[in-house]
Structure formats: structure tokens, C-alpha cells
Design an enzyme around this catalytic site. Structure first.
Site, PDB file in Angstrom:
ATOM      1  N   GLU A  20      -5.573  -8.618   0.966  1.00 52.29           N
ATOM      2  CA  GLU A  20      -6.232  -8.217   2.214  1.00 52.29           C
ATOM      3  C   GLU A  20      -7.680  -7.915   1.901  1.00 52.29           C
ATOM      4  OE1 GLU A  20      -4.623  -4.949   4.535  1.00 52.29           O
ATOM      5  OE2 GLU A  20      -2.575  -5.640   4.195  1.00 52.29           O
TER       6      GLU A  20
ATOM      7  N   GLU B 129       0.794  -1.236   0.000  1.00 48.84           N
ATOM      8  CA  GLU B 129       0.000   0.000   0.000  1.00 48.84           C
ATOM      9  C   GLU B 129       0.826   1.286   0.000  1.00 48.84           C
ATOM     10  OE1 GLU B 129      -2.857  -0.182   3.180  1.00 48.84           O
ATOM     11  OE2 GLU B 129      -3.951  -1.802   2.220  1.00 48.84           O
TER      12      GLU B 129
HETATM   13  C1  BGC Z   1      -3.165  -2.333   5.935  1.00 49.04           C
HETATM   14  C2  BGC Z   1      -3.214  -3.108   7.223  1.00 49.04           C
HETATM   15  C3  BGC Z   1      -4.294  -2.558   8.112  1.00 49.04           C
HETATM   16  C4  BGC Z   1      -5.624  -2.723   7.414  1.00 49.04           C
HETATM   17  C5  BGC Z   1      -6.826  -2.225   8.207  1.00 49.04           C
HETATM   18  C6  BGC Z   1      -4.530  -2.004   5.375  1.00 49.04           C
HETATM   19  O1  BGC Z   1      -4.523  -0.689   4.924  1.00 49.04           O
HETATM   20  O2  BGC Z   1      -2.344  -2.962   4.997  1.00 49.04           O
HETATM   21  O3  BGC Z   1      -1.956  -3.049   7.809  1.00 49.04           O
HETATM   22  O4  BGC Z   1      -4.317  -3.131   9.364  1.00 49.04           O
HETATM   23  O5  BGC Z   1      -5.602  -2.005   6.204  1.00 49.04           O
HETATM   24  O6  BGC Z   1      -6.724  -0.865   8.446  1.00 49.04           O
END
Ligand code: BGC
Length: 441
Positions: A348, A165
Site C-alpha cells: 500500500e 497492519e
Molecule cells: C489501511 C487501509 C487504509 C489506508 C488509508 C492503511 O492503514 O490498510 O485500509 O484505508 O491505510 O488510511
């Protein structure tokens, strides 16, 4: 209900990051990173630190056992730059690398594919003191660090992600100051941080590829479709600007080797001839972090005169983020249309909710289960419509240190009791486990 059958070789798993779970910040010669400084300055909302976090540094065998019991076949983790090179450059701290060596061996023994990310925000403080992502001085150190880690692990780790990111680092770390290093440099600071991450990433790809073959090299970008709050031309233009900043600098940078035309003028002062060639790279896979769509409106007083508008949404997570699974489908279809059907995986996707431990000692996180179900259906639809999605890794395996929110926000499919460090799988863990084991939804 529609049934989606996922490909046999689909990757199922979870993601984590070093700083959010490891703890043991002083162990084995680790150096300080920008988040240590940020936390010490009192910038974490609940006053917590990542000093212990989930104590994954010591409890990793238990965490691998959780991945295995879930039936997952992939795990994305990140490597802490300050464990490997405590001051960011110079002498390698072999003990820091030993930790990842143990972890990788443990994963492989459990039949889980290790997917390593080189940078999930724990920038060594001495490098920040020399300008961090604001200057070009960081490019070579990052490439050197990448080469050091690959030299140790590439015999066993085949999937490598350079960054996590870059847009979030640039906007929140250097633009508005909500994340470490907490700088409020506005538009130019954001664009510089993005461009220098792109350049460092380009150099890291080449450094790894020069020494190893047969690896899958890629990166992870937080991608969110940007919509206008209304059809007012000002809002429409604001959403287009935000799309350029949030999505395109990183995406066009690596996939097209170009600066988005909308931002070329603002970036002209620090983009040099030859940069565009260096930021482009024929990656083997792209990791996508998806949380929601972004609904933007024109409002002065913010970088790029853009601000968050009304998402017109009925469902919200515990972070106050809208729940919009259709955005994931749209995003995957857009990527296929605009960038060629390159292999992507969801690196993610997840949600924080105010979990409660029920009388039976369990966490019946029905909202999180529904969140996963709806987003997996979006992935299933995209697959059915020809998208080249290779896997789904939820965020996150464990409740963890949620950056500026500290320990107060829980994203895990496994609860962590921060007093005892006991792990308790939630209903969402069992849900994802069933989907992964059956390969269908
Ligand atoms: C990040 C994580 C974070 C998640 C929730 C993402 O932007 O890669 O490290 O915990 O979002 O905020």
C-alpha cells in the site's frame, strides 16, 4: 529527470480490502464484524456505513476490467472472515467462499496475479465478544479460518498474506479507540493485541504450510520510520519507544521470533514460554504499507508517553499526513540492512486528496500523481541500491470506505460516485498505468 527502469518481472497493481469496497453486508449469509457494530454505534465521522461502499461484491467484473486496462499484473484483496465463517468459527459458509472463487477466476482470466490477505480488520463480532485480539482464544480460530480459505483457493492463489497492519489494529482499535472495536485499553491493550495477532499469524502460517506446498506465505505491516521531533533526549527516547511499538513488535516478531527488548518488561505478564518460537516464521515475502514518516515527541497522557510532533514538512495530504517519499527509501534500506534482503513489495502507498470533478467530467488529481511519482522514484532508488523490491501496489484501486472517516476521504485512482456507483479513472490511474506498461519512470 532520473529514469528508473524497473525489473521485467516487477509486480504492478493496486490493493483493496473487503470491508472497504464490497458492500453487500447481508449477502449470502455473511455474519457481523466489529466494524458493523462500530458503525451502528455512530462512530463513523460522516455518518456513513459500508453497507454499499463500492458494491464491489456485485461489480467485481468491472473492477477487474479496470485493473486489466491499467496494465496491472497483480492485485491484492482481502477475504472477509465473516463471509467464510459467519460467527468466526464452526460451520463453513460455502456461499461466502464462492464469491472469492469467482473473483480469483476472474483475475486469473485477466492475467492478474491474485494476492490474498486473510485479515484486513473485519473481525467476526462473536469473536470480539469473547475477547478478540486481547486473549489467546482467538489463535486457533484464526488458524482454522486460514486453513479453510487456503483449502478452497490455494490451487489458484499462490501469494498469501496473513494480516494487514497488526500495529494499526492494536493501537487504534484497542489502545486509543478510534477504530473498531473502539476500546481504550492503553499500553497493555495495544501490546496484547499485537502479541495475539503475532501468535495467531504464526499458527496460520503453520496451518497453511502443513496442507499445501509451493505457496508464497507472508504478511503485511504498516512500517514508518520514527524520528524524534528534536534532539532533546526525552524526544529521542520517545521516538525509540514508538519505533518499538509501531514497527518492531510486528517486524521482530515474524522475522526474528522475538519480542523487542525495549518492551519485554511490559509484555512479561502475557508472553508465555514458547511464544517467541511460534511468532517467528521464515516468510517468503513481506508486504510493506508506507504512508509517511512519524515524527514523535515526549508527552505524558498518551500510551507510552509519546505523541505526534511537528513533522517539519511542507507537503500534506488530505488526511493531514506529511508527504515524505524519502522515508520509503530509508525504510527499504533499513530493512535490507537489519533483516536481510528478503523479498518485499509495497502493498500500500497512496494519498487522499479533496478531489474535484472538473468541467470535462474528469478528475485531474495532480497532487496524487506527484505523490506516486515521488514515491516510485524512492522505490527506484532503493532498487538501484540493491533492495529486493518485487512490486508496487498502490492504495487504492477505488475510492472506498475509509474506516472511521467513512466515505469522506478518497484514496482511489478511480473515483466512485456513491450515488450511481459509477467508476471514473483519475489522472493518477493513467499515470500509474503508463509506468506499469512501460516498466519505467
Ligand atoms: C489501511 C487501509 C487504509 C489506508 C488509508 C492503511 O492503514 O490498510 O485500509 O484505508 O491505510 O488510511
Amino acid at each position: 529527470m532520473t529514469q528508473f527502469v524497473f525489473p521485467r518481472d516487477f509486480l504492478w497493481g493496486a490493493s483493496t480490502s473487503s470491508y472497504q469496497i464490497e458492500g453487500a453486508l447481508q449477502a449470502d449469509g455473511r455474519g457481523d464484524c466489529v466494524w458493523d457494530t462500530f458503525a451502528a454505534a455512530g462512530r463513523i465521522a460522516d455518518g456513513s456505513t459500508a453497507k454499499t461502499a463500492c458494491d464491489h461484491f456485485h461489480r467485481w467484473p468491472e473492477d477487474i476490467a479496470l485493473l486489466k486496462a491499467a496494465g496491472f499484473n497483480a492485485y491484492r484483496f482481502s477475504i472477509a472472515w465473516p463471509r467464510v465463517l459467519p460467527t468466526g468459527t464452526g460451520a463453513v459458509n460455502a456461499k461466502g467462499l464462492d464469491f472469492y472463487d469467482r473473483l480469483v477466476d476472474g483475475l486469473l482470466t485477466a492475467g492478474i496475479r491474485p494476492m490474498a490477505c486473510l485479515y484486513h480488520w473485519d473481525l467476526p463480532q462473536p469473536l470480539e465478544d469473547r475477547g478478540g485480539w486481547q486473549g489467546r482464544e482467538i489463535i486457533q480460530p484464526f488458524a482454522d479460518y486460514a486453513a479453510v480459505v487456503a483449502a478452497r483457493l490455494a490451487d489458484r492463489v499462490k501469494d498469501w498474506m496473513m494480516l494487514n497492519e497488526p500495529n494499526v489494529v492494536a493501537i487504534f482499535g484497542y489502545g486509543v479507540g478510534d477504530h473498531a472495536p473502539g476500546l481504550k485499553l492503553g499500553e497493555v491493550g495495544i501490546l496484547k493485541a499485537l502479541h495475539h495477532q503475532n501468535l495467531a499469524q504464526g499458527a496460520a502460517f503453520r496451518a497453511i504450510a502443513a496442507a499445501h506446498s509451493g505457496l508464497r506465505l507472508g504478511t503485511v505491516i504498516n512500517l514508518e520510520p520514527c524520528l524524534a521531533e528534536s534532539d532533546d533526549p526525552l524526544d529521542v527516547a520517545a521516538a525509540a519507544r514508538w519505533d518499538a511499538v509501531w514497527n518492531r513488535v510486528a517486524l521482530d516478531g515474524v522475522l526474528r521470533g522475538m519480542i523487542p527488548p525495549l518492551l519485554a518488561e511490559k509484555m512479561a505478564d502475557f508472553v508465555r514460554p514458547g511464544d517467541e518460537e511460534l511468532i517467528g516464521y521464515p516468510i517468503d515475502l513481506l508486504g510493506i504499507n508506507y504512508y509517511s514518516k512519524m515524527t514523535m515527541k515526549h508527552e505524558t497522557g498518551h500510551p507510552f508517553d509519546v505523541w505526534w510532533g511537528d513533522a517539519h514538512c511542507q507537503r500534506w495530504t488530505g488526511m493531514g499526513w506529511p508527504v515524505q517519499p524519502d522515508g520509503l527509501y530509508d525504510l527499504l534500506m533499513e530493512l535490507k540492512r537489519d533483516y536481510g534482503n528478503l523479498p518485499v513489495y509495497i502493498a500500500e502507498n497512496g494519498a487522499a486528496y479533496d478531489d474535484e470533478v472538473a468541467a470535462d467530467g474528469q478528475i485531474h488529481d495532480a497532487e496524487r500523481v506527484a505523490f506516486f511519482k515521488d514515491h516510485l522514484a524512492a522505490v527506484g532508488r532503493a532498487l538501484a541500491d540493491g533492495c529486493n523490491v518485487k512490486g508496487y501496489l498502490c492504495w487504492s484501486l477505488l475510492d472506498n470506505f475509509e474506516w472511521a472517516f467513512g466515505l469522506a476521504k478518497r484514496f482511489g485512482i478511480v473515483r466512485v460516485d456513491y450515488e450511481t456507483l459509477q467508476r471514473t479513472p483519475k489522472d493518477s490511474y493513467r499515470f500509474l498505468s503508463t509506468v506499469a506498461k512501460q516498466g519505467r519512470l
